[in-house]
Write an enzyme that holds these catalytic residues in place. Structure first.
Site, short mmCIF file in Angstrom:
data_model
loop_
_atom_site.label_atom_id
_atom_site.label_comp_id
_atom_site.label_asym_id
_atom_site.label_seq_id
_atom_site.Cartn_x
_atom_site.Cartn_y
_atom_site.Cartn_z
N SER A 193 44.37 -102.79 63.89
CA SER A 193 45.05 -101.89 62.97
C SER A 193 46.55 -101.81 63.29
CB SER A 193 44.37 -100.53 63.00
OG SER A 193 44.76 -99.73 61.91
N ASP A 287 37.76 -102.15 53.61
CA ASP A 287 38.92 -101.59 54.30
C ASP A 287 40.10 -101.57 53.35
OD1 ASP A 287 41.02 -100.93 55.99
OD2 ASP A 287 40.63 -102.52 57.44
N HIS A 317 36.89 -100.35 58.19
CA HIS A 317 37.91 -100.21 59.22
C HIS A 317 37.32 -99.49 60.43
CE1 HIS A 317 42.29 -100.30 60.02
NE2 HIS A 317 42.04 -99.24 60.78
#
Length: 353
Positions: A193, A287, A317
């Site tokens: 991320s 995501d 995610h």
């Protein structure tokens, strides 16, 4: 898992999650109801169950509450410390002050390659503890030393503090490589991320170093702070990381909107990606950041960079942290670890040749 985190002791949360996610898929399907299909993808049953347990999202609260919640949730879904892995904390000297870090070494081996890892959490949350088991897993299954970096976080330290700390930590790893028992030419950078974003940026900034990153590992990275792509609308509500949450993280990290076009914040906007290292980029099908990551992989390929793009279609995610329960997240991370091991081995072989 929102309501569990708020109301139930951590030990009970773990037992409940283990029981439910250990059920056969048919039983899980009875609990979650109809399958979720979006954009030609089927959400995995256990991911659907986890989202149902969590209230389907992580809401924004105070900075301190969000950080504590992420630490607790990742501790629960990550499980007890993975062994055998040796871990010790250390300090990386920096002009802005010492940077905390944690060094992991798989037990019983003497790896000669390293991964410098940057944790996720929107540049605001996440720390060494929230991603402790992710780093242990990668060290053990990729057979590498891992240096996890506790870079400064927003909003106390907005852009480019995290970038500066990450670059300093990478160069420290190279400078200290011999004393750590690794080859300075076999050091990868990676993260999930926001950490995937920082790994890409470090690769850009260190490309002209004597020992640039040998490999780039990105797990559902944020790559562009300036555009909305279709996945933001498709998956921006109901799949853990929400659209409002992304916007809030961006405001904390990049309060000056002019910074959002800076390639140090949006590596997708860099004019030249040709000097980036061989890369592996993993996205999750459900995501909101999916399309940003996949566009970055396409840009790398167009620049002639060897890149593997892997979409885990049934996941959302955060799967990198889900190592203790279910099968999907752990199976995905086994592939990620294999890609890191193979990528570094290929790099080492090419240097010998």
């Amino acid at each position: 898992m929102q309501w569990l985190v708020d109301r139930v002791p951590l030990s009970v949360q773990s037992v409940l999650a283990r029981v439910l996610l250990g059920l056969p898929e048919r039983a899980q399907r009875m609990l979650v109801g109809d399958p979720v299909r979006i954009d030609g993808q089927l959400l995995s049953t256990e991911t659907q169950l986890m989202l149902k347990l969590s209230g389907r999202r992580l809401e924004r609260g105070s900075i301190a509450r969000g950080r504590n919640q992420l630490r607790r949730v990742t501790s629960m879904v990550g499980g007890p410390p993975i062994q055998p892995v040796e871990a010790r904390d250390l300090s990386v000297p920096s002009p802005a002050g010492p940077i905390g870090a944690r060094l992991y070494r798989p037990g019983g081996t003497e790896p000669t390659s390293m991964l410098v890892f940057f944790h996720g959490g929107g540049w605001v949350e996440g720390d060494l503890d929230s991603h402790d088991n992710v780093c242990r897993f990668l060290a053990l299954n990729a057979g590498v030393v891992v240096l996890s970096v506790d870079y400064r976080r927003a909003p106390e330290h907005p852009f480019p503090a995290a970038v500066n700390d990450s670059l300093v930590a990478y160069r420290y790893a190279v400078a200290q490589a011999r004393s750590l028992g690794v080859d300075p030419g076999a050091i990868a950078v990676g993260g999930d991320s926001a950490g995937g974003n920082l790994a890409a940026v470090v690769s850009l900034l260190a490309a002209a170093d004597e020992n640039p990153p040998a490999f780039l590992l990105m797990i559902y990275p944020a790559t562009d702070m300036t555009r909305r792509r279709p996945s933001r609308d498709l998956f921006g509500d109901g799949f853990l990381l929400t659209d409002p949450r992304i916007n809030w993280f961006r405001e904390q990290y990049l309060p000056d909107h002019a910074d959002r076009t800076d390639p140090r914040a949006s590596p997708l906007l860099a004019s030249d990606l040709s000097k980036m290292p061989p890369s592996y980029l993993a996205t999750a099908g459900f995501d909101p950041l999916r399309d940003d990551g996949e566009e970055f992989a396409r840009r790398l390929a167009e620049a002639g960079v060897p890149v593997t793009l892997r979409r885990f279609t049934g996941l959302c995610h955060g799967f990198a942290n889900v190592l203790a329960f279910g099968r999907s997240g752990r199976e995905a991370m086994h592939e990620v670890a294999s890609a890191l091991r193979i990528g570094l081995n290929l790099t080492a072989r090419s240097r010998v040749d």
